[in-house]
Motif scaffolding. Structure first.
Motif, PDB file in Angstrom:
ATOM      1  N   UNK A  19       0.836  -1.205   0.000  1.00 13.53           N
ATOM      2  CA  UNK A  19       0.000   0.000   0.000  1.00 13.53           C
ATOM      3  C   UNK A  19       0.866   1.248   0.000  1.00 13.53           C
ATOM      4  N   UNK A  20       1.938   1.242   0.784  1.00 16.00           N
ATOM      5  CA  UNK A  20       2.848   2.398   0.818  1.00 16.00           C
ATOM      6  C   UNK A  20       3.474   2.625  -0.548  1.00 16.00           C
ATOM      7  N   UNK A  21       3.926   1.537  -1.184  1.00 18.25           N
ATOM      8  CA  UNK A  21       4.576   1.656  -2.496  1.00 18.25           C
ATOM      9  C   UNK A  21       3.601   2.178  -3.560  1.00 18.25           C
ATOM     10  N   UNK A  22       2.353   1.769  -3.456  1.00 18.58           N
ATOM     11  CA  UNK A  22       1.377   2.128  -4.488  1.00 18.58           C
ATOM     12  C   UNK A  22       0.641   3.446  -4.222  1.00 18.58           C
ATOM     13  N   UNK A  23       0.626   3.890  -2.940  1.00 19.66           N
ATOM     14  CA  UNK A  23      -0.190   5.054  -2.597  1.00 19.66           C
ATOM     15  C   UNK A  23       0.538   6.068  -1.720  1.00 19.66           C
ATOM     16  N   UNK A  24       1.873   6.062  -1.768  1.00 20.37           N
ATOM     17  CA  UNK A  24       2.628   6.952  -0.873  1.00 20.37           C
ATOM     18  C   UNK A  24       2.295   8.421  -1.095  1.00 20.37           C
ATOM     19  N   UNK A  25       1.835   8.788  -2.296  1.00 18.28           N
ATOM     20  CA  UNK A  25       1.534  10.184  -2.596  1.00 18.28           C
ATOM     21  C   UNK A  25       0.146  10.609  -2.079  1.00 18.28           C
ATOM     22  N   UNK A  26      -0.598   9.634  -1.552  1.00 14.74           N
ATOM     23  CA  UNK A  26      -1.916   9.944  -1.012  1.00 14.74           C
ATOM     24  C   UNK A  26      -1.833  10.182   0.495  1.00 14.74           C
ATOM     25  N   UNK A  27      -2.955  10.562   1.090  1.00 14.06           N
ATOM     26  CA  UNK A  27      -3.033  10.742   2.529  1.00 14.06           C
ATOM     27  C   UNK A  27      -3.087   9.363   3.174  1.00 14.06           C
ATOM     28  N   UNK A  28      -2.002   8.961   3.831  1.00 12.27           N
ATOM     29  CA  UNK A  28      -1.915   7.619   4.406  1.00 12.27           C
ATOM     30  C   UNK A  28      -1.714   7.700   5.913  1.00 12.27           C
ATOM     31  N   UNK A  29      -2.362   6.767   6.609  1.00 19.15           N
ATOM     32  CA  UNK A  29      -2.172   6.623   8.056  1.00 19.15           C
ATOM     33  C   UNK A  29      -2.560   5.206   8.428  1.00 19.15           C
ATOM     34  N   UNK A  30      -2.214   4.791   9.643  1.00 17.24           N
ATOM     35  CA  UNK A  30      -2.594   3.454  10.087  1.00 17.24           C
ATOM     36  C   UNK A  30      -4.118   3.313  10.147  1.00 17.24           C
ATOM     37  N   UNK A  31      -4.788   4.411  10.478  1.00 15.82           N
ATOM     38  CA  UNK A  31      -6.249   4.355  10.539  1.00 15.82           C
ATOM     39  C   UNK A  31      -6.844   4.096   9.160  1.00 15.82           C
ATOM     40  N   UNK A  32      -6.319   4.797   8.140  1.00 15.20           N
ATOM     41  CA  UNK A  32      -6.816   4.611   6.767  1.00 15.20           C
ATOM     42  C   UNK A  32      -6.535   3.190   6.290  1.00 15.20           C
ATOM     43  N   UNK A  33      -5.328   2.697   6.575  1.00 16.10           N
ATOM     44  CA  UNK A  33      -4.963   1.335   6.150  1.00 16.10           C
ATOM     45  C   UNK A  33      -5.803   0.306   6.893  1.00 16.10           C
ATOM     46  N   UNK A  34      -6.080   0.564   8.174  1.00 14.32           N
ATOM     47  CA  UNK A  34      -6.872  -0.396   8.962  1.00 14.32           C
ATOM     48  C   UNK A  34      -8.258  -0.599   8.364  1.00 14.32           C
TER      49      UNK A  34
END
Length: 543
Positions: free
Chosen positions: A442-457
């Motif tokens: 997910x980090x590799x594919x979406x690092x330019x987006x707003x990312x957090x553990x909550x969003x990934x969860x």
């Protein structure tokens, strides 16, 4: 007294080096001071110094090219490189001609003096070895008639003087050659599609020797080399053209296959006029054969081709490194995703890059393996007291073991075993934990987006705390630290390939706040984005 040549284009630095140390008290005579590489090369040929101290950046001919040229005529001269560039791209070029030391300006007197004293110690050791050699040479005359093969090989290796074998019957034939050259046959019993290599029996090697001498007739002499297994050295009466030489050597290789079932790769030195220079042609053939790890059986490796490819400009070298970086990243991505078939399919593409850049291939191969190891160490369990490479090969193992690679197929198998072994270790170390791999993906594919553990969860349907704990265990970093590091690395890549504003750069890697991006970049790199861009631009322009 040892002779010293100083090569420096700046007059005040040249004079400063001449007066920097009490050379006389150290047993050193300064025989000349040259203002550029061309003049330095001329003085080196004239004075034949024991030591050369040279700058890199100089007009007409730079220090690197001058040193390479001098090394071909003065292989025993010790060369000390001075430079204001703390840059691997410059330092790595000294590998080819084995510079004694690479010192950064401004030079500390103590460091400089210690380096010179170390050079003197090495030269004194050489003198001792030379005296021992001279004392032994008198004993060799007793068995010259019986051990011609060994003596000829020793002559080619500069271990004995030509005067001791000059009048032997076989040498009289070589003396009749108008122009001479040396070729080395690396032999194998295996068919070209096999990557394993069986050592030839003595009976087979003797059969090859007889066959070669019969095929050569009056045009050359073949002898065995006991130091290198499965090799035969040829001293040839050089053909008039390279095309003719190639045709005849290939004819010999085909006959060895047909008559004895022996395959070969041949390293070939350049043609020389005088008998005394044959060791140079041998050294060139040996240098060419060093690249057999990228050759198929039946191929000829001409030193002249490798020497010419060594003139590759810096821009082309940088493009090759970029290609290796790209393909190593793709292989790492496949390994992370558990897709070893795709990873191994990329090996042929990587080997093609090495074959296109033969003279730089060893540097590129090391660079590739370091890339793979360093990238995969990010997902390696940092509680284990060893990195991936140590887990695979042990602490004292060299990064690349060329002794295992006698052909292109051997190298392919070596790399496939390396990648497969790493994959197995990664799997064993990390288990089947798809959660950590999924977060990395997910980090590799979406690092330019707003990312957090909550969003990934919300995407993986697990609690943020649980994901964060697993992620830290597998990467050694918190999620936020890893994401920030990843974004800064992506920013560095964009700086290398694009010319954009800092605010655009921040947005492209997923950081909306430009001030926070600048603060994070400086904390990570020690420089602001603007300062880093300026350094990269100046380095690219060679400033």
């Amino acid at each position: 007294m040892y002779k010293l040549l100083i090569v420096e284009d700046e007059k005040w630095e040249r004079e400063g080096l001449r007066d920097f140390l009490q050379w006389d008290s150290m047993g050193i005579e300064v025989v000349g001071c040259a203002c550029n590489g061309a003049e330095g090369k001329k003085m080196a040929a004239e004075y034949r110094p024991h030591i050369i101290i040279t700058d890199i950046k100089m007009p007409i001919l730079d220090g690197i090219e001058m040193a390479r040229d001098i090394r071909s005529i003065l292989p025993e001269t010790e060369i000390i490189i001075l430079s204001g560039y703390d840059d691997f791209e410059y330092a790595k070029q000294t590998f080819d001609f084995h510079a004694f030391a690479y010192l950064l300006k401004p030079i500390q007197k103590r460091t400089f003096q210690e380096t010179v004293l170390n050079v003197l110690e090495k030269l004194k050791e050489k003198k001792v070895h030379q005296r021992e050699r001279i004392s032994l040479e008198s004993q060799w005359m007793d068995f010259t008639q019986e051990d011609f093969d060994d003596l000829l090989v020793d002559f080619l290796k500069n271990k004995t003087d030509i005067q001791y074998i000059y009048e032997l019957p076989m040498m009289k034939r070589i003396k009749t050659y108008q122009r001479r050259m040396v070729a080395i046959f690396s032999l194998s019993l295996n068919r070209p599609k096999s990557s394993s290599k069986d050592t030839l029996k003595d009976e087979t090697k003797k059969g090859v020797l007889v066959a070669l001498n019969t095929m050569l007739g009056d045009r050359g002499i073949a002898v065995l080399c006991n130091e290198y297994l499965d090799e035969v050295i040829l001293c040839l009466d050089a053909y008039s053209t390279k095309k003719e030489l190639q045709k005849n050597l290939q004819r010999i290789m085909v006959r060895l296959i047909q008559e004895l079932g022996v395959y070969s790769i041949v390293g070939i030195g350049e043609r020389i006029d005088d008998l005394e220079s044959m060791p140079l042609s041998y050294a060139q053939a040996r240098r060419a054969l060093d690249f057999r790890f990228l050759a198929n059986y039946g191929e000829l490796l001409f030193y002249s081709n490798i020497k010419n490819s060594n003139q590759m400009n810096r821009e082309l070298a940088e493009r090759s490194v970029e290609k290796v970086d790209l393909i190593s990243k793709k292989i790492v991505d496949h390994i992370k995703q558990g897709d070893m078939d795709q990873a191994l399919d990329r090996v042929d593409d990587f080997l093609a890059i090495l074959r296109e850049n033969l003279s730089e291939s060893k540097i590129l191969l090391n660079h590739f393996m370091m890339n793979v190891v360093n990238c995969l160490n990010l997902v390696w369990d940092h509680n284990v007291d060893q990195d991936i490479y140590e887990a695979l090969y042990g602490k004292n193992k060299e990064r690349v073991d060329y002794s295992m690679m006698h052909s292109l197929l051997d190298t392919k198998k070596y790399l496939e075993d390396f990648l497969t072994g790493i994959s197995v270790k990664i799997e064993k170390n990390c288990g089947e934990d798809r959660i950590a791999r999924l977060v990395l993906k997910i980090i590799e594919e979406k690092y330019w987006e707003d990312l957090s553990l909550k969003i990934i969860s919300e995407e993986v349907h697990l609690y943020p705390y649980y994901i964060g704990r697993i992620f830290r265990e597998h990467t050694g970093k918190s999620f936020n630290q890893f994401l920030n590091d990843y974004r800064i690395n992506k920013a560095k890549e964009l700086i290398h390939s694009n010319n954009m504003k800092v605010s655009d750069l921040a947005k492209n890697v997923g950081i909306a706040n430009t001030s926070y991006f600048c603060s994070l970049f400086k904390k990570t790199m020690g420089l602001s984005p603007g300062e880093y861009m300026e350094v990269m631009n100046r380095r690219h322009k060679g400033v």
